[in-house]
Design an enzyme around this catalytic site. Structure first.
Site, mmCIF file in Angstrom:
data_model
loop_
_atom_site.group_PDB
_atom_site.id
_atom_site.type_symbol
_atom_site.label_atom_id
_atom_site.label_comp_id
_atom_site.label_asym_id
_atom_site.label_seq_id
_atom_site.Cartn_x
_atom_site.Cartn_y
_atom_site.Cartn_z
ATOM 1 N N LYS A 1 31.235 49.591 42.263
ATOM 2 C CA LYS A 1 30.098 50.275 41.655
ATOM 3 C C LYS A 1 29.547 49.455 40.475
ATOM 4 O O LYS A 1 30.199 48.507 40.014
ATOM 5 C CB LYS A 1 30.552 51.673 41.211
ATOM 6 C CG LYS A 1 30.946 52.585 42.383
ATOM 7 C CD LYS A 1 31.426 53.936 41.876
ATOM 8 C CE LYS A 1 31.687 54.908 43.016
ATOM 9 N NZ LYS A 1 32.122 56.229 42.501
ATOM 10 N N TYR B 1 25.178 59.318 49.462
ATOM 11 C CA TYR B 1 25.881 60.477 48.900
ATOM 12 C C TYR B 1 25.270 61.806 49.360
ATOM 13 O O TYR B 1 25.412 62.814 48.662
ATOM 14 C CB TYR B 1 25.870 60.395 47.367
ATOM 15 C CG TYR B 1 26.916 59.431 46.797
ATOM 16 C CD1 TYR B 1 28.272 59.567 47.109
ATOM 17 C CD2 TYR B 1 26.549 58.411 45.927
ATOM 18 C CE1 TYR B 1 29.222 58.701 46.580
ATOM 19 C CE2 TYR B 1 27.512 57.545 45.385
ATOM 20 C CZ TYR B 1 28.848 57.699 45.720
ATOM 21 O OH TYR B 1 29.801 56.854 45.197
ATOM 22 N N PHE C 1 26.712 67.261 39.506
ATOM 23 C CA PHE C 1 26.774 65.891 39.005
ATOM 24 C C PHE C 1 25.913 64.914 39.817
ATOM 25 O O PHE C 1 25.836 63.728 39.492
ATOM 26 C CB PHE C 1 28.232 65.397 38.951
ATOM 27 C CG PHE C 1 28.964 65.420 40.270
ATOM 28 C CD1 PHE C 1 28.823 64.383 41.180
ATOM 29 C CD2 PHE C 1 29.805 66.489 40.599
ATOM 30 C CE1 PHE C 1 29.502 64.399 42.397
ATOM 31 C CE2 PHE C 1 30.490 66.510 41.813
ATOM 32 C CZ PHE C 1 30.323 65.464 42.709
ATOM 33 N N ARG D 1 41.774 54.194 50.487
ATOM 34 C CA ARG D 1 41.646 55.246 49.464
ATOM 35 C C ARG D 1 42.878 55.281 48.554
ATOM 36 O O ARG D 1 42.764 55.522 47.351
ATOM 37 C CB ARG D 1 41.467 56.623 50.124
ATOM 38 C CG ARG D 1 40.213 56.761 50.960
ATOM 39 C CD ARG D 1 39.055 57.343 50.210
ATOM 40 N NE ARG D 1 39.246 58.698 49.735
ATOM 41 C CZ ARG D 1 38.286 59.391 49.119
ATOM 42 N NH1 ARG D 1 37.075 58.861 48.933
ATOM 43 N NH2 ARG D 1 38.517 60.597 48.695
ATOM 44 N N THR E 1 39.889 60.361 42.817
ATOM 45 C CA THR E 1 38.514 60.381 42.298
ATOM 46 C C THR E 1 38.523 60.368 40.775
ATOM 47 O O THR E 1 37.751 59.649 40.141
ATOM 48 C CB THR E 1 37.786 61.641 42.827
ATOM 49 O OG1 THR E 1 37.850 61.614 44.261
ATOM 50 C CG2 THR E 1 36.336 61.679 42.368
ATOM 51 N N ARG F 1 41.767 52.388 40.333
ATOM 52 C CA ARG F 1 41.251 53.271 39.278
ATOM 53 C C ARG F 1 42.310 53.541 38.210
ATOM 54 O O ARG F 1 42.005 53.650 37.024
ATOM 55 C CB ARG F 1 40.746 54.574 39.892
ATOM 56 C CG ARG F 1 39.424 54.400 40.651
ATOM 57 C CD ARG F 1 39.138 55.625 41.483
ATOM 58 N NE ARG F 1 37.852 55.586 42.171
ATOM 59 C CZ ARG F 1 37.546 56.371 43.208
ATOM 60 N NH1 ARG F 1 38.430 57.244 43.663
ATOM 61 N NH2 ARG F 1 36.355 56.285 43.774
ATOM 62 N N ASN G 1 34.066 55.501 37.725
ATOM 63 C CA ASN G 1 35.340 55.187 38.387
ATOM 64 C C ASN G 1 35.331 53.920 39.244
ATOM 65 O O ASN G 1 36.169 53.739 40.111
ATOM 66 C CB ASN G 1 35.871 56.419 39.133
ATOM 67 C CG ASN G 1 34.961 56.878 40.236
ATOM 68 O OD1 ASN G 1 33.918 56.270 40.471
ATOM 69 N ND2 ASN G 1 35.344 57.942 40.922
ATOM 70 N N HIS H 1 34.170 52.708 45.317
ATOM 71 C CA HIS H 1 34.002 53.739 46.353
ATOM 72 C C HIS H 1 34.766 53.314 47.592
ATOM 73 O O HIS H 1 34.820 52.133 47.923
ATOM 74 C CB HIS H 1 32.513 53.876 46.720
ATOM 75 C CG HIS H 1 32.300 54.605 48.011
ATOM 76 N ND1 HIS H 1 32.241 55.983 48.069
ATOM 77 C CD2 HIS H 1 32.192 54.163 49.296
ATOM 78 C CE1 HIS H 1 32.091 56.337 49.347
ATOM 79 N NE2 HIS H 1 32.056 55.267 50.097
ATOM 80 N N GLU I 1 28.643 54.952 56.887
ATOM 81 C CA GLU I 1 28.347 54.148 55.692
ATOM 82 C C GLU I 1 28.144 52.677 56.055
ATOM 83 O O GLU I 1 27.270 52.006 55.493
ATOM 84 C CB GLU I 1 29.480 54.319 54.670
ATOM 85 C CG GLU I 1 29.511 55.724 54.086
ATOM 86 C CD GLU I 1 30.742 56.055 53.234
ATOM 87 O OE1 GLU I 1 30.825 57.197 52.761
ATOM 88 O OE2 GLU I 1 31.613 55.180 53.031
HETATM 89 N N1 UDP Z 1 31.803 62.365 40.658
HETATM 90 C C1 UDP Z 1 31.463 62.775 39.388
HETATM 91 N N2 UDP Z 1 31.924 63.986 38.948
HETATM 92 C C2 UDP Z 1 32.699 64.786 39.707
HETATM 93 C C3 UDP Z 1 33.050 64.375 40.996
HETATM 94 C C4 UDP Z 1 32.589 63.147 41.451
HETATM 95 O O1 UDP Z 1 30.750 62.065 38.675
HETATM 96 O O2 UDP Z 1 33.091 65.866 39.240
HETATM 97 C C5 UDP Z 1 31.326 61.054 41.156
HETATM 98 C C6 UDP Z 1 32.431 59.976 41.139
HETATM 99 O O3 UDP Z 1 31.833 58.751 40.772
HETATM 100 C C7 UDP Z 1 32.889 59.984 42.575
HETATM 101 C C8 UDP Z 1 31.562 60.220 43.306
HETATM 102 O O4 UDP Z 1 30.886 61.157 42.491
HETATM 103 O O5 UDP Z 1 33.507 58.753 42.921
HETATM 104 C C9 UDP Z 1 31.675 60.754 44.710
HETATM 105 O O6 UDP Z 1 32.475 61.925 44.702
HETATM 106 P P1 UDP Z 1 33.590 62.168 45.811
HETATM 107 O O7 UDP Z 1 34.052 63.563 45.674
HETATM 108 O O8 UDP Z 1 33.069 61.715 47.132
HETATM 109 O O9 UDP Z 1 34.784 61.206 45.301
HETATM 110 P P2 UDP Z 1 35.324 59.810 45.912
HETATM 111 O O10 UDP Z 1 35.235 59.915 47.396
HETATM 112 O O11 UDP Z 1 34.475 58.701 45.338
HETATM 113 O O12 UDP Z 1 36.749 59.722 45.417
HETATM 114 MG MG MG Z 2 33.610 60.383 48.602
#
Ligand code: UDP
Ligand code: MG
Length: 153
Positions: A12, A52, A60, A88, A94, A105, A115, A118, A129
């Protein structure tokens, strides 16, 4: 689970700004995954909204799109055994505060909204994707290390 499984991994804008590109790529290389596509791109908000789309009703979401459009990202496809799930695990949770030390992370960031990386959450979303970020397709090649990473069948 197959050795051909592919996942979409993205560094990112904060990961790029913080000069973590090399370190993040090295983790996937060193684990034994094979790079099959990579580009450096400053994505548009419209493109990121597609990426997204599943999160568009989250509070958010606007902040997430602004963050992701604030600078270039490194878009990559990595291939190998259990690439999606293990990818992952390598990224961590996350929320970086819940990410184990040793995960990307867990080692390099603190805030959920910064974070740094992705990773696709399922084989189906990976394929979606990969099509979105690499409509031109990926690169097929044979790694000279393959038989040292996987048993030959
Ligand atoms: N995110 C955020 N606040 C939250 C949850 C997610 O800013 O409470 C952001 C964070 O950057 C995250 C992205 O949104 O990586 C996508 O969310 P997802 O739940 O898909 O998490 P990921 O798959 O990236 O772990
Ligand atoms: Mg995700």
């Amino acid at each position: 689970m197959s050795v051909e499984e592919r996942t979409y991994i993205m560094i990112k804008p904060d990961g790029v700004q913080r000069n973590l590109v090399g370190k993040i790529i090295a983790r996937f290389e060193e684990r034994g995954y094979k790079l099959v596509a990579m580009k450096f791109v400053h994505a548009s908000p419209e493109h990121l909204e597609k990426h997204y789309a599943d999160l568009k009703n989250k509070p958010f979401f606007p902040g997430l799109i602004k963050y992701m459009a604030a600078g270039p990202v490194v878009a990559m496809v990595w291939q190998g055994l259990d690439a999606v799930k293990t990818g992952r695990v390598m990224l961590g949770a996350t929320n970086p505060l819940q990410s184990p030390i040793g995960s990307i992370r867990g080692d390099y960031c603190l805030a959920v909204g910064r974070n740094i990386c992705h990773g696709s959450d399922s084989v189906e979303s990976a394929e979606k994707e990969i099509k979105l970020w690499f409509p031109e397709g990926t690169v097929e090649w044979t790694s000279a290390m393959e038989s040292w990473i996987f048993e030959e069948n």
